[in-house]
Motif scaffolding. Structure first.
Motif, short mmCIF file in Angstrom:
data_model
loop_
_atom_site.label_atom_id
_atom_site.label_comp_id
_atom_site.label_asym_id
_atom_site.label_seq_id
_atom_site.Cartn_x
_atom_site.Cartn_y
_atom_site.Cartn_z
N UNK A 39 -4.90 39.74 -51.72
CA UNK A 39 -6.11 39.80 -50.90
C UNK A 39 -6.86 38.48 -50.86
N UNK A 40 -6.15 37.38 -51.13
CA UNK A 40 -6.81 36.08 -51.20
C UNK A 40 -7.24 35.56 -49.83
N UNK A 41 -6.63 36.06 -48.76
CA UNK A 41 -6.93 35.54 -47.42
C UNK A 41 -7.36 36.66 -46.49
N UNK A 42 -8.65 37.03 -46.50
CA UNK A 42 -9.12 38.03 -45.54
C UNK A 42 -9.09 37.47 -44.13
N UNK A 43 -9.15 38.35 -43.16
CA UNK A 43 -9.17 37.92 -41.77
C UNK A 43 -10.60 37.51 -41.41
N UNK A 44 -10.77 36.23 -41.16
CA UNK A 44 -12.08 35.69 -40.79
C UNK A 44 -11.88 34.45 -39.94
N UNK A 45 -12.95 33.77 -39.65
CA UNK A 45 -12.86 32.58 -38.80
C UNK A 45 -11.96 31.52 -39.41
N UNK A 46 -12.08 31.31 -40.71
CA UNK A 46 -11.25 30.31 -41.37
C UNK A 46 -9.78 30.63 -41.26
N UNK A 47 -9.42 31.90 -41.49
CA UNK A 47 -8.02 32.31 -41.42
C UNK A 47 -7.47 32.15 -40.01
N UNK A 48 -8.26 32.54 -39.01
CA UNK A 48 -7.78 32.53 -37.62
C UNK A 48 -7.75 31.13 -37.00
N UNK A 49 -8.60 30.23 -37.46
CA UNK A 49 -8.70 28.91 -36.83
C UNK A 49 -8.06 27.80 -37.64
N UNK A 50 -7.53 28.12 -38.81
CA UNK A 50 -6.89 27.11 -39.65
C UNK A 50 -5.53 26.71 -39.06
N UNK A 51 -5.23 25.41 -38.97
CA UNK A 51 -3.91 24.98 -38.50
C UNK A 51 -2.82 25.53 -39.40
N UNK A 52 -1.62 25.66 -38.87
CA UNK A 52 -0.50 26.15 -39.66
C UNK A 52 -0.19 25.19 -40.80
N UNK A 53 0.64 25.63 -41.74
CA UNK A 53 0.97 24.81 -42.90
C UNK A 53 1.60 23.49 -42.51
N UNK A 54 2.24 23.45 -41.35
CA UNK A 54 2.89 22.22 -40.89
C UNK A 54 2.02 21.45 -39.90
N UNK A 55 0.74 21.84 -39.82
CA UNK A 55 -0.17 21.14 -38.93
C UNK A 55 -0.13 21.60 -37.50
N UNK A 56 0.51 22.72 -37.25
CA UNK A 56 0.61 23.24 -35.90
C UNK A 56 -0.63 24.01 -35.49
N UNK A 57 -0.59 24.64 -34.30
CA UNK A 57 -1.75 25.37 -33.80
C UNK A 57 -2.16 26.53 -34.72
N UNK A 58 -3.43 26.87 -34.70
CA UNK A 58 -3.94 27.99 -35.47
C UNK A 58 -3.48 29.31 -34.87
N UNK A 59 -3.67 30.40 -35.63
CA UNK A 59 -3.32 31.74 -35.12
C UNK A 59 -4.10 32.04 -33.85
N UNK A 60 -5.40 31.72 -33.84
CA UNK A 60 -6.22 32.01 -32.68
C UNK A 60 -5.75 31.22 -31.46
N UNK A 61 -5.41 29.96 -31.66
CA UNK A 61 -4.96 29.14 -30.53
C UNK A 61 -3.63 29.67 -29.99
N UNK A 62 -2.73 30.08 -30.88
CA UNK A 62 -1.45 30.64 -30.43
C UNK A 62 -1.66 31.92 -29.62
N UNK A 63 -2.55 32.78 -30.12
CA UNK A 63 -2.82 34.03 -29.42
C UNK A 63 -3.42 33.75 -28.05
N UNK A 64 -4.37 32.79 -28.01
CA UNK A 64 -5.02 32.46 -26.74
C UNK A 64 -4.02 31.92 -25.73
N UNK A 65 -3.13 31.04 -26.17
CA UNK A 65 -2.12 30.49 -25.26
C UNK A 65 -1.20 31.58 -24.75
N UNK A 66 -0.78 32.46 -25.63
CA UNK A 66 0.11 33.55 -25.23
C UNK A 66 -0.57 34.46 -24.22
#
Length: 494
Positions: free
Chosen positions: A79-106
């Motif tokens: 439970x270390x990573x709840x769903x919040x702004x930080x989780x959704x907007x953080x770039x991927x581990x390899x520096x790629x787009x965040x979850x929110x940006x990927x969802x928005x593009x899709x």
């Protein structure tokens, strides 16, 4: 007690894959049930890691007409990573787009030609209650709307909207449109989710033990390994036969919730949500409608349910959290004379069972009978004392309220003892329901009105209501535990 070791990378990856296969198996169950019950615009194909749909490709439910459903599955080992702004907007581990940006593009790609799409983020993570937007998530729909749109630009929500929109690469108006279709299915904890899927298997007419669930998920994994990314109805039906999963008919689902949210509500063909209309702060205290809402309004909603189900429905399963008077009313709404095979999900010591009105039994069970003279009129009071014995409370209520009854008839299991395990399964419940009805037909033949008090398993209340015909007008009471103890809930013509 020995503690489990910390999960290693392989364990996390394997468990995450299994979680995704469960989500895909849920899609297969939805396809089977919706097609069998002739739902409007049913799922036709289940895609797994489908090409050409952007990042929401983990599980895709394809229908004849939009909106199709696109699910992104994210499993977490803790439970270390709840769903919040930080989780959704953080770039991927390899520096790629965040979850929110990927969802928005899709989403933009899927709706480029004025199309529509149903988007889901599925995870066992919980929503962060301190996050400005996630704290407003509606538990009934999984949407952040309508609360996400509330507040001006200088409010905490307004500032959060601006940050989310900037990260997503869209205007705030576009963000609001996205949040109107993006559901956050969480927290789908592994244990809870498996229990929910077993219930869905039950109403789909399949075996619903843990082994059957694992066999279904393993079949999905095998199909993906073999390169099948689109699972069709023919493939899924063949798997059901191969795995020997068939147990009964697939059923239309009627969800009724008055105490707490129903996990199957999103899969239901019709859902009645009265949680906010019942008085009380918890499912233990919610016992009657909160004014100005009334029992009569709830009765009208339940009795209208048959017309809300797919045309030609002959098999129905009622799910959700309701007390005994509404459960009995569901049974009378789908009475046996209507030709409906009605079933209820009954939870008990042996786990969840499907109690169906069509389950066979050898002979009716004759109930134990005790009668108490009241002498206040020419009507009859009846107490069904199966799970517990309410006799003293009912007698006190009848006398304090001066109800016009001549006597109280208390009906118990054949053993004469009321307890939680007195009705072990659907066969016993059907046999006892018929025995109770037959006794009351004889003992109330010349009575114009009956006052009914129930203390029995919810499933038995449904089955008893289903057989409630050739009897007199019946007033059904709910045990409200406060004030006068009972309250007249519904009046039923039988």
């Amino acid at each position: 007690m020995a503690h489990l070791p910390a999960a290693g990378p392989t364990s996390v990856r394997t468990t995450g894959d299994y979680y995704q296969w469960l989500v895909a198996w849920e899609g297969c169950l939805t396809l089977l049930r919706e097609n069998a019950t002739r739902s409007h615009n049913p799922v036709r194909t289940v895609g797994v890691e489908l090409d050409g749909v952007g990042n929401l490709d983990d599980v895709v439910l394809l229908r004849d007409a939009p909106p199709n459903t696109y699910k992104q599955v994210k499993y977490a080992v803790d439970s270390a990573t709840p769903v919040n702004e930080g989780y959704l907007t953080k770039p991927s581990a390899k520096g790629g787009p965040s979850i929110l940006k990927k969802i928005a593009r899709t989403w933009k790609g899927l709706t480029a030609d004025d199309g529509s799409a149903d988007l889901r983020l599925v995870t066992n993570r919980a929503a962060d209650p301190e996050d400005d937007l996630m704290a407003g998530r509606d538990a009934r729909t999984g949407l952040l709307m309508p609360k996400a749109a509330v507040g001006g630009s200088n409010s905490l929500r307004g500032k959060a909207r601006a940050r989310w929109a900037q990260e997503a690469g869209m205007t705030e108006a576009e963000l609001i449109d996205l949040l109107s279709v993006l559901r956050f299915d969480l927290p789908l904890d592994m244990v809870w989710y498996q229990e929910n899927l077993r219930l869905l298997m039950a109403v789909t007419g399949l075996r619903h033990d843990q082994r059957a669930l694992e066999e279904g998920a393993d079949w999905v994994a095998r199909m993906v390994r073999e390169g099948s990314r689109e699972l069709t109805m023919a493939m899924i039906e063949a798997a059901v036969t191969e795995l020997d999963l068939k147990a009964g008919p697939a059923r239309a689902v009627l969800s009724i919730a008055t105490l707490k949210p129903d996990p199957l509500a999103s899969d239901a063909d019709h859902a009645i949500d009265w949680i906010d209309r019942f008085d009380g702060d918890s499912d233990y205290t919610k016992r009657r409608p909160l004014p100005p809402h009334t029992w009569a309004q709830l009765q009208a909603d339940i009795e209208a349910a048959p017309g809300r189900l797919p045309a030609g429905t002959t098999a129905v399963s009622v799910t959700g959290s309701i007390r005994l008077a509404p459960a009995f009313l569901v049974g009378t709404t789908f009475r046996m004379v209507t030709g409906t095979d009605l079933a209820a999900l009954q939870r008990g010591r042996a786990g969840s069972q499907l109690w169906s009105t069509n389950d066979p039994f050898i002979a009716a069970q004759t109930p134990g009978v005790t009668e108490y003279e009241i002498g206040q009129g020419d009507e009859i009071a009846v107490a069904i004392a199966v799970a517990t014995d309410p006799t003293e409370d009912v007698l006190e209520y009848l006398r304090e309220q001066n109800l016009p009854v001549s006597k109280l008839i208390v009906l118990t299991p054949p053993s004469g003892t009321a307890n939680d395990g007195s009705v072990p399964d659907s066969t016993a419940a059907n046999a006892l329901a018929v025995g109770i009805r037959d006794h009351l037909r004889r003992s109330t033949r010349r009575v114009r009105r009956m006052h009914l008090f129930l203390a029995c398993p919810m499933g038995l209340a449904v089955l008893l209501g289903n057989r409630w015909n050739r009897l007199c007008q019946t007033i059904v009471y709910e045990d409200i535990k406060i004030d006068d103890g009972y309250e007249a809930a519904f009046t039923i013509e039988a």
